[in-house]
Write a protein that holds these residues in place. Sequence first.
Motif, PDB file in Angstrom:
ATOM      1  N   LYS A 291       8.576  -4.330  -7.084  1.00 28.42           N
ATOM      2  CA  LYS A 291       7.239  -4.307  -6.455  1.00 28.42           C
ATOM      3  C   LYS A 291       6.779  -2.702  -6.460  1.00 28.42           C
ATOM      4  O   LYS A 291       5.499  -2.392  -6.631  1.00 28.42           O
ATOM      5  CB  LYS A 291       7.692  -4.891  -5.059  1.00 28.42           C
ATOM      6  N   GLN A 373      12.812  -4.061   5.763  1.00 27.76           N
ATOM      7  CA  GLN A 373      12.683  -4.457   7.072  1.00 27.76           C
ATOM      8  C   GLN A 373      13.768  -4.765   7.662  1.00 27.76           C
ATOM      9  O   GLN A 373      14.771  -5.602   6.720  1.00 27.76           O
ATOM     10  CB  GLN A 373      11.604  -5.557   7.243  1.00 27.76           C
ATOM     11  N   LEU A 397       6.326   9.599   2.630  1.00 26.76           N
ATOM     12  CA  LEU A 397       5.472   8.341   2.935  1.00 26.76           C
ATOM     13  C   LEU A 397       6.439   7.504   3.233  1.00 26.76           C
ATOM     14  O   LEU A 397       7.321   6.980   2.522  1.00 26.76           O
ATOM     15  CB  LEU A 397       4.775   7.868   2.054  1.00 26.76           C
ATOM     16  N   GLU A 400       7.832   0.375   4.885  1.00 33.26           N
ATOM     17  CA  GLU A 400       8.854  -0.582   5.338  1.00 33.26           C
ATOM     18  C   GLU A 400       8.430  -2.113   4.888  1.00 33.26           C
ATOM     19  O   GLU A 400       7.165  -2.333   5.010  1.00 33.26           O
ATOM     20  CB  GLU A 400       9.085  -0.718   6.901  1.00 33.26           C
ATOM     21  N   THR A 401       9.201  -2.748   3.870  1.00 33.42           N
ATOM     22  CA  THR A 401       8.742  -3.752   3.310  1.00 33.42           C
ATOM     23  C   THR A 401       9.809  -4.941   2.998  1.00 33.42           C
ATOM     24  O   THR A 401      11.178  -4.647   3.632  1.00 33.42           O
ATOM     25  CB  THR A 401       8.093  -3.644   1.966  1.00 33.42           C
ATOM     26  N   ASP A 402       9.436  -6.071   2.469  1.00 31.26           N
ATOM     27  CA  ASP A 402      10.524  -6.980   2.176  1.00 31.26           C
ATOM     28  C   ASP A 402      10.077  -7.571   0.699  1.00 31.26           C
ATOM     29  O   ASP A 402       9.578  -7.007   0.091  1.00 31.26           O
ATOM     30  CB  ASP A 402      10.629  -8.071   3.269  1.00 31.26           C
ATOM     31  N   SER A 404       8.499 -10.314  -0.192  1.00 26.31           N
ATOM     32  CA  SER A 404       7.410 -10.863  -0.449  1.00 26.31           C
ATOM     33  C   SER A 404       6.538 -10.284  -1.007  1.00 26.31           C
ATOM     34  O   SER A 404       6.608  -8.929  -1.057  1.00 26.31           O
ATOM     35  CB  SER A 404       7.009 -11.798   1.159  1.00 26.31           C
ATOM     36  N   ASP A 407       2.241  -7.946   1.412  1.00 25.02           N
ATOM     37  CA  ASP A 407       1.866  -6.858   1.693  1.00 25.02           C
ATOM     38  C   ASP A 407       1.429  -5.755   0.570  1.00 25.02           C
ATOM     39  O   ASP A 407       1.193  -4.657   0.847  1.00 25.02           O
ATOM     40  CB  ASP A 407       2.820  -6.338   2.635  1.00 25.02           C
ATOM     41  N   GLN A 410      -1.653  -3.583   1.338  1.00 25.56           N
ATOM     42  CA  GLN A 410      -1.504  -2.534   2.176  1.00 25.56           C
ATOM     43  C   GLN A 410      -0.687  -1.385   1.664  1.00 25.56           C
ATOM     44  O   GLN A 410      -0.832  -0.495   1.951  1.00 25.56           O
ATOM     45  CB  GLN A 410      -0.732  -3.154   3.283  1.00 25.56           C
ATOM     46  N   THR A 412      -0.269  -0.880  -1.542  1.00 24.46           N
ATOM     47  CA  THR A 412      -0.906   0.100  -2.538  1.00 24.46           C
ATOM     48  C   THR A 412      -2.002   1.112  -1.952  1.00 24.46           C
ATOM     49  O   THR A 412      -2.220   2.080  -2.306  1.00 24.46           O
ATOM     50  CB  THR A 412      -1.903  -1.001  -3.249  1.00 24.46           C
ATOM     51  N   THR A 413      -2.635   0.564  -0.768  1.00 22.87           N
ATOM     52  CA  THR A 413      -3.607   1.538  -0.247  1.00 22.87           C
ATOM     53  C   THR A 413      -2.877   2.615   0.491  1.00 22.87           C
ATOM     54  O   THR A 413      -3.317   3.828   0.148  1.00 22.87           O
ATOM     55  CB  THR A 413      -4.238   0.731   1.182  1.00 22.87           C
ATOM     56  N   ARG A 414      -1.717   2.569   1.088  1.00 16.46           N
ATOM     57  CA  ARG A 414      -0.820   4.004   1.365  1.00 16.46           C
ATOM     58  C   ARG A 414      -0.557   4.748   0.255  1.00 16.46           C
ATOM     59  O   ARG A 414      -0.632   5.893   0.413  1.00 16.46           O
ATOM     60  CB  ARG A 414       0.391   3.325   2.047  1.00 16.46           C
ATOM     61  N   GLN A 416      -1.880   4.948  -2.542  1.00 13.56           N
ATOM     62  CA  GLN A 416      -3.216   5.790  -3.192  1.00 13.56           C
ATOM     63  C   GLN A 416      -3.308   6.656  -2.359  1.00 13.56           C
ATOM     64  O   GLN A 416      -3.921   7.672  -2.825  1.00 13.56           O
ATOM     65  CB  GLN A 416      -4.172   4.435  -3.655  1.00 13.56           C
ATOM     66  N   ALA A 417      -3.627   6.386  -1.249  1.00 16.10           N
ATOM     67  CA  ALA A 417      -3.791   7.402  -0.192  1.00 16.10           C
ATOM     68  C   ALA A 417      -3.273   8.819  -0.196  1.00 16.10           C
ATOM     69  O   ALA A 417      -3.531   9.846  -0.173  1.00 16.10           O
ATOM     70  CB  ALA A 417      -3.864   6.785   1.265  1.00 16.10           C
ATOM     71  N   LEU A 418      -1.633   8.469  -0.497  1.00 17.83           N
ATOM     72  CA  LEU A 418      -0.873   9.527  -0.759  1.00 17.83           C
ATOM     73  C   LEU A 418      -1.206  10.428  -2.032  1.00 17.83           C
ATOM     74  O   LEU A 418      -1.440  11.556  -1.873  1.00 17.83           O
ATOM     75  CB  LEU A 418       0.626   8.968  -0.712  1.00 17.83           C
TER      76      LEU A 418
ATOM     77  N   ARG B  58     -11.603  -3.143  -2.704  1.00 17.68           N
ATOM     78  CA  ARG B  58     -12.067  -2.171  -3.971  1.00 17.68           C
ATOM     79  C   ARG B  58     -11.623  -2.481  -5.333  1.00 17.68           C
ATOM     80  O   ARG B  58     -12.359  -2.245  -6.182  1.00 17.68           O
ATOM     81  CB  ARG B  58     -11.520  -0.718  -3.479  1.00 17.68           C
ATOM     82  N   THR B  71      -9.518   5.209  -1.641  1.00 14.36           N
ATOM     83  CA  THR B  71      -8.646   4.337  -0.555  1.00 14.36           C
ATOM     84  C   THR B  71      -9.665   4.674   0.519  1.00 14.36           C
ATOM     85  O   THR B  71     -10.503   5.542   0.773  1.00 14.36           O
ATOM     86  CB  THR B  71      -7.520   4.657  -0.351  1.00 14.36           C
ATOM     87  N   PHE B 112      -1.546  10.868   7.115  1.00 20.41           N
ATOM     88  CA  PHE B 112      -2.285   9.444   7.719  1.00 20.41           C
ATOM     89  C   PHE B 112      -0.810   8.666   7.994  1.00 20.41           C
ATOM     90  O   PHE B 112       0.066   8.698   7.825  1.00 20.41           O
ATOM     91  CB  PHE B 112      -3.023   8.893   6.545  1.00 20.41           C
TER      92      PHE B 112
END
Lengths: 429, 249
Positions: A291, A373, A397, A400-402, A404, A407, A410, A412-414, A416-418, B58, B71, B112
């Motif tokens: 993932k 998690q 960065l 924390e995930t599992d 499933s 998420d 969410q 992906t957003t983090r 990509q922001a990185l 997006r 983002t 962030f």
Amino acid sequence: MSDYREMWEELGLDLQAHDGLLEVLPPLYQETILSQENRPEGMGYFDFVFSEIHGLRVKELVEHRAQGGVVVGTFCTYVPEELVIAAGGICVGLCAGAQVAEEAAEQYLPRNLCSLIKSSLGFKLAKVCPYIESCDLLVGETTCDGKKKYYEILGEFQPVHVMELPQRKDEVDRALWRSEVRRLARRLEELTGKRIESEPLREAIKVVNEKRRALLRLAELRKSDPPVISGRDALLINQIAFYDDPKRLAEKVNALCDELVERREKGIFIGGSHRPRVLLSGCPMAIPNWKLPAIIENSGALVAMDEMCTGIRYFRHLVSEEATDLDGMLDAIADRYLRIDCAVFTPNRERLEHIKELVRDYSIDAVVYYALQFCDPYTVEAFRVRQELEKDGIPFLYLETDYSAEDVGQLTTRVQALIEMLETKSGSS
Amino acid sequence: MKVAGLDIGSRTIALVEMDDGTVSFSEVVDTTFDPLEQCRRLLKDRDFDLLVATGYGRHLAQANFAHQVITEIKAFALGCHHIFPECRTILDIGGQDTKAISVSPDGRVVDFQMNDRCAAGTGKFLEVMASALGLSLQEMGEVAMGAEGEVKISSMCTVFAESEVTGLIARGTPRPLIARGLHEAICDRAASLLKRVGVARELVFAGGVARNPCMRHLLEERLGMPLLIPENPQIVGALGAALSARDSD
Ligand code: SF4
Ligand code: SF4
């Protein structure tokens, strides 16, 4: 794979549930692995092994047992594979990387337990893992509390031998661990009815070291920038290394490395974007858990190295081949495994130093910390890793995930922001 | 040159159009269950040299009509910095997530933090609690503001907090005190998220919850500094996307 049905039935699998599991794998594999551009040809072997994940390799295990050999399953990189091989056995890693029968597992286990443990029991309860059903013995270890207590429950289904792993690395701990390695050797001898002799053990040490050397060679090639192999492909190889025949695996990894060297000389690199270079660090990623690497690489970055048990932590140290007698070899094995820097140890300074070393050696632009998690050791240790990296100004960065998929957006957003942050930092916008 | 930014959020979709560097048009619509259709309606009869999309939808936009995506983190940094050039920290409490962003003097993202996957401490949390109290969102903000005192809400999980609130009502606790306690709880969350990126002045408070006066007041008190609030907090992301479109040329 229809000709394996009889074998699966004999192993006691629930064929219907098993069909369901096998149905989801090929599309996932296509999407995450096969769709990558310009992959080296040497990956063909690993694609084949994966396509036969519940077929050919399981057949080898069945044949091995038919000839009187044993199969031993493990859940952790602390269990010495050398002993199993020297006892004439085959060692398979059983870590589970997909959510299976979670509700059934939760009848035995609390909800707030890491996905690895829960899905491991899920695979057992749903009767969909031919590997665990092929095992004559499971070997557990006292790493985290969740696993330790889980083995007691697992023991109700199948014989389990639990090694007591110390949590510190002082002399008393070493003495305990060395005796635990011997206790496992005795247990294996009881299982096979044969003594573990020094010649087969020497040979086993060589075989497993060869596998590690091959994986180290591949790791070395991942320093290449632009890259010759993707993080996903490297992870896949590591995951397969846990259950494939070690000699064959080493051979295939070496052949792939030869090809990669050749491609690099010709200026052939993998497709896609090559920057930034990310170090993944944290909990293990068992098959088919791709993932996070997929999110990172589909967002245009490269997983240049993995500081995980399904990464360099698995093969970083070799067993010393200097010992001449059985006792010396057993000590050398124990000492090698005690060097692993899993977060269950305290203090665990080695891991921090190793992460910094990887950041330097692999020209890493950012560290992505992967915590399952409810995994106490890795979620807690994240603090120190972050602190250490911040000192050096390395972006960090924490995710924390599992198992499933809910998420993915969410995460992906983090990620990509990185990546955006790193891109603006390096000047381009 | 005509560019546009489109922010497809979980609750609203915002469009900002820029003509030669100045905002020429903006509109906000509800996301509904068919965001793509909503976008098409927003964009109907409009033509742009470059359209940049942001927000959780997006990728949907990129697959259909957007030229580029960024983002929401980058979009908020660009948008807030444009409105308030002295902005160094951003708090955005939106429908589904809460973000704290630290930005450099020239508007780049330096660090962030985002809340975990659950809705704890987000706009969604407030909505669920308002309905548990039998109030509208706005009413809840108002009674909380006027409350003399508060009760401590110990759970930040939306599900647990809801039963906690129901329990408090059953025990006869006045609703203003509960409402105040809920605001305090979100304020705690936001403050700890902000501390992780470092709180530097000026601090911009954006996102839908920024329109809640009680939240503003509590945060200012807690952080000991005034908050800057965009006049139209809902279009900040779309503005950032439009700015990114303007600059990428
Ligand atoms: S992370 Fe620790 S407990 Fe898990 S497999 Fe690795 S060494 Fe074992
Ligand atoms: S991921 Fe963490 S909690 Fe799960 S088995 Fe490994 S060490 Fe234990």
